[in-house]
Design a protein around this motif. Structure first.
Motif, mmCIF file in Angstrom:
data_model
loop_
_atom_site.group_PDB
_atom_site.id
_atom_site.type_symbol
_atom_site.label_atom_id
_atom_site.label_comp_id
_atom_site.label_asym_id
_atom_site.label_seq_id
_atom_site.Cartn_x
_atom_site.Cartn_y
_atom_site.Cartn_z
ATOM 1 N N VAL A 97 47.572 72.796 12.510
ATOM 2 C CA VAL A 97 47.658 73.982 13.365
ATOM 3 C C VAL A 97 47.287 75.223 12.548
ATOM 4 C CG1 VAL A 97 49.251 75.494 14.640
ATOM 5 C CG2 VAL A 97 49.381 73.005 14.941
ATOM 6 N N ASN A 98 47.796 75.301 11.320
ATOM 7 C CA ASN A 98 47.493 76.459 10.476
ATOM 8 C C ASN A 98 45.995 76.557 10.182
ATOM 9 O OD1 ASN A 98 48.265 78.734 8.817
ATOM 10 N ND2 ASN A 98 47.817 77.426 7.043
ATOM 11 N N ASP A 99 45.388 75.439 9.815
ATOM 12 C CA ASP A 99 43.941 75.454 9.508
ATOM 13 C C ASP A 99 43.144 75.973 10.698
ATOM 14 O OD1 ASP A 99 44.411 74.393 7.030
ATOM 15 O OD2 ASP A 99 43.896 72.328 7.583
ATOM 16 N N VAL A 100 43.469 75.454 11.876
ATOM 17 C CA VAL A 100 42.708 75.804 13.079
ATOM 18 C C VAL A 100 42.953 77.276 13.455
ATOM 19 C CG1 VAL A 100 42.446 75.346 15.562
ATOM 20 C CG2 VAL A 100 42.696 73.427 13.955
ATOM 21 N N LEU A 101 44.226 77.674 13.503
ATOM 22 C CA LEU A 101 44.541 79.022 13.999
ATOM 23 C C LEU A 101 44.181 80.117 12.999
ATOM 24 C CD1 LEU A 101 47.865 78.600 16.003
ATOM 25 C CD2 LEU A 101 45.493 78.389 16.774
ATOM 26 N N LYS A 102 44.333 79.816 11.709
ATOM 27 C CA LYS A 102 43.987 80.815 10.688
ATOM 28 C C LYS A 102 42.506 81.183 10.811
ATOM 29 C CE LYS A 102 44.116 81.244 5.762
ATOM 30 N NZ LYS A 102 44.114 80.475 4.512
ATOM 31 N N ALA A 103 41.657 80.174 10.941
ATOM 32 C CA ALA A 103 40.215 80.400 11.064
ATOM 33 C C ALA A 103 39.898 81.094 12.396
ATOM 34 C CB ALA A 103 39.466 79.074 10.972
ATOM 35 N N TYR A 104 40.571 80.655 13.463
ATOM 36 C CA TYR A 104 40.332 81.245 14.785
ATOM 37 C C TYR A 104 40.669 82.741 14.784
ATOM 38 C CZ TYR A 104 41.155 82.607 19.604
ATOM 39 O OH TYR A 104 41.143 83.302 20.779
ATOM 40 N N PHE A 105 41.857 83.102 14.281
ATOM 41 C CA PHE A 105 42.266 84.509 14.337
ATOM 42 C C PHE A 105 41.439 85.382 13.393
ATOM 43 C CE2 PHE A 105 46.175 82.893 16.399
ATOM 44 C CZ PHE A 105 46.144 83.725 17.511
ATOM 45 N N LEU A 106 41.011 84.825 12.267
ATOM 46 C CA LEU A 106 40.206 85.621 11.332
ATOM 47 C C LEU A 106 38.919 86.099 12.001
ATOM 48 C CD1 LEU A 106 40.682 86.718 8.579
ATOM 49 C CD2 LEU A 106 39.409 84.801 7.609
ATOM 50 N N LYS A 107 38.348 85.256 12.850
ATOM 51 C CA LYS A 107 37.135 85.654 13.590
ATOM 52 C C LYS A 107 37.412 86.822 14.530
ATOM 53 C CE LYS A 107 35.053 81.090 13.781
ATOM 54 N NZ LYS A 107 35.114 79.978 14.712
ATOM 55 N N LEU A 108 38.679 86.989 14.924
ATOM 56 C CA LEU A 108 39.066 88.097 15.807
ATOM 57 C C LEU A 108 39.554 89.300 14.995
ATOM 58 C CD1 LEU A 108 41.146 86.061 18.438
ATOM 59 C CD2 LEU A 108 38.695 86.531 18.455
ATOM 60 N N GLY A 109 39.390 89.228 13.671
ATOM 61 C CA GLY A 109 39.835 90.333 12.822
ATOM 62 C C GLY A 109 41.335 90.391 12.640
ATOM 63 N N VAL A 110 41.971 89.209 12.694
ATOM 64 C CA VAL A 110 43.436 89.141 12.569
ATOM 65 C C VAL A 110 43.810 88.128 11.486
ATOM 66 C CG1 VAL A 110 45.556 88.439 13.765
ATOM 67 C CG2 VAL A 110 43.823 89.761 14.994
ATOM 68 N N LYS A 111 44.686 88.545 10.569
ATOM 69 C CA LYS A 111 45.206 87.605 9.559
ATOM 70 C C LYS A 111 46.465 86.931 10.096
ATOM 71 C CE LYS A 111 44.714 90.843 6.063
ATOM 72 N NZ LYS A 111 44.904 91.415 4.714
ATOM 73 N N LEU A 112 46.488 85.614 10.039
ATOM 74 C CA LEU A 112 47.674 84.851 10.437
ATOM 75 C C LEU A 112 48.565 84.741 9.199
ATOM 76 C CD1 LEU A 112 49.236 83.125 12.494
ATOM 77 C CD2 LEU A 112 47.832 81.170 11.787
ATOM 78 N N ILE A 113 49.603 85.564 9.181
ATOM 79 C CA ILE A 113 50.474 85.672 7.998
ATOM 80 C C ILE A 113 51.435 84.491 7.920
ATOM 81 C CG2 ILE A 113 52.237 87.100 6.864
ATOM 82 C CD1 ILE A 113 49.342 88.326 7.004
ATOM 83 N N ASP A 114 52.147 84.246 9.014
ATOM 84 C CA ASP A 114 53.075 83.114 9.091
ATOM 85 C C ASP A 114 53.374 82.826 10.552
ATOM 86 O OD1 ASP A 114 55.059 84.975 9.915
ATOM 87 O OD2 ASP A 114 55.771 85.254 7.874
ATOM 88 N N PHE A 115 54.025 81.717 10.826
ATOM 89 C CA PHE A 115 54.393 81.401 12.212
ATOM 90 C C PHE A 115 55.436 80.301 12.233
ATOM 91 C CE2 PHE A 115 51.949 77.450 12.357
ATOM 92 C CZ PHE A 115 50.926 77.672 11.435
ATOM 93 N N LYS A 116 56.058 80.184 13.398
ATOM 94 C CA LYS A 116 57.098 79.166 13.622
ATOM 95 C C LYS A 116 56.648 78.225 14.733
ATOM 96 C CE LYS A 116 60.127 79.660 16.584
ATOM 97 N NZ LYS A 116 60.358 79.148 17.972
ATOM 98 N N LEU A 117 56.769 76.946 14.504
ATOM 99 C CA LEU A 117 56.437 75.946 15.528
ATOM 100 C C LEU A 117 57.677 75.128 15.852
ATOM 101 C CD1 LEU A 117 53.121 74.466 14.017
ATOM 102 C CD2 LEU A 117 53.301 76.250 15.774
ATOM 103 N N GLU A 118 57.672 74.581 17.086
ATOM 104 C CA GLU A 118 58.679 73.586 17.449
ATOM 105 C C GLU A 118 57.953 72.377 18.009
ATOM 106 O OE1 GLU A 118 61.956 75.119 19.761
ATOM 107 O OE2 GLU A 118 61.921 76.997 18.639
ATOM 108 N N PHE A 119 58.510 71.220 17.751
ATOM 109 C CA PHE A 119 57.917 69.975 18.224
ATOM 110 C C PHE A 119 58.889 69.281 19.161
ATOM 111 C CE2 PHE A 119 55.678 71.120 14.437
ATOM 112 C CZ PHE A 119 54.368 70.749 14.694
ATOM 113 N N GLY A 120 58.322 68.464 20.065
ATOM 114 C CA GLY A 120 59.169 67.731 21.005
ATOM 115 C C GLY A 120 58.754 66.278 21.051
ATOM 116 N N LYS A 121 59.651 65.465 21.581
ATOM 117 C CA LYS A 121 59.389 64.035 21.727
ATOM 118 C C LYS A 121 59.286 63.731 23.218
ATOM 119 C CE LYS A 121 61.697 60.361 19.316
ATOM 120 N NZ LYS A 121 62.773 60.105 18.412
ATOM 121 N N THR A 122 58.184 63.113 23.621
ATOM 122 C CA THR A 122 58.010 62.757 25.034
ATOM 123 C C THR A 122 58.817 61.500 25.337
ATOM 124 O OG1 THR A 122 56.090 61.402 24.537
ATOM 125 C CG2 THR A 122 55.655 63.707 25.067
#
Ligand code: TMP
Ligand code: ASP
Length: 236
Positions: free
Chosen positions: A158-183
């Motif tokens: 998720v970090n690899d994908v979103l860091k690159a995505y936001f950089l193209k929008l002129g935004v640095k992804l500093i940190d983030f919180k994720l939650e996971f679930g079980k189906t």
């Protein structure tokens, strides 16, 4: 799909049952809290920004091979998601020092790490979400070793994908919180939300904060920051 009985109301979202037991509808509120719910407020329009942004990012992540709970956006504030049991871990990835990392280790904000870091907090309001490591999480049977390995790999992806995505929008992804679930079939999927509530976004040129830190720190310009992120992502 139609909303049935309300199952749960959290700090920022409500969750409703649907006619199908495999799906629920989440409804995003404008309510904001910080510091364990001790600071309360409203951020006008936040529910719309978080719903739409989270759904958009989850669809990007799905295409990149990260399974998520996303099913269908119903309207600006409401989305059908897979019903999951949330793994009671907050998974935090950091690319740059900020927030509790800077405070805990006595360093300034803005130090760019050579490699991203990962940490877990135990999602437990009574205990105030304490930091926890893999071994403690397994000892408490919050997740199995295999699930934790899967969660770590997914979080870094998720970090690899979103860091690159936001950089193209002129935004640095500093940190983030994720939650996971079980189906119901036991699969681990990315759940909850990815939004300015759960990420730190800094303008790439000026380092201006474009996220919930403006609310946490009483900086003003909170609504404008959410609007600016909406503008960067959707051009609106
Ligand atoms: P922290 O620096 O306060 O630990 O926060 C790290 C990241 O996690 C930051 O992007 C904000 C997000 N976060 C949440 O989404 N929910 C929370 O309850 C906390 C404490 C942080
Ligand atoms: N929303 C979280 C709380 O109220 C904290 C935060 O995002 O800062 O505990």
């Amino acid at each position: 799909m139609e909303k049935a009985k309300q199952l749960y109301e959290g700090k920022a979202k409500k969750v409703y049952a649907t006619e199908d037991d495999n799906y629920v509808i989440v409804s995003y509120k404008d309510d904001a809290t910080a510091f364990d719910g001790t600071k309360k407020g409203t951020i006008a329009g936040k529910g719309v920004v978080n719903n739409r942004m989270s759904n958009f990012l989850m669809q990007i992540l799905e295409k990149e091979g990260v399974p998520t709970h996303f099913v269908e956006e119903i309207n600006d504030r409401e989305t059908v998601v897979k019903k999951v049991s949330i793994v009671p871990l907050e998974v935090i990835i950091r690319n740059v020092s900020a927030g509790s990392f800077a405070k805990r280790y006595g360093v300034e904000e803005g130090i760019v790490f050579d490699a991203p870091t990962i940490e877990f907090s135990y999602k437990n309001d009574d205990l105030h979400d304490p930091l926890i490591n893999d071994y403690h999480a397994m000892a408490l049977k919050l997740a199995t070793a295999e699930e934790i390995e899967q969660i770590k790999a997914m979080a870094f992806k998720v970090n690899d994908v979103l860091k690159a995505y936001f950089l193209k929008l002129g935004v640095k992804l500093i940190d983030f919180k994720l939650e996971f679930g079980k189906t119901s079939d036991g699969a681990i999927v990315l759940a909850d939300e990815i939004s300015p509530d759960t990420c730190r976004f800094w303008d790439a040129e000026t380092n201006e904060k474009l996220d919930k830190d403006r609310f946490r720190r009483d900086m003003g310009g909170v609504e404008d920051a959410y609007k600016e992120m909406m503008h960067r992502v959707f051009g609106e």
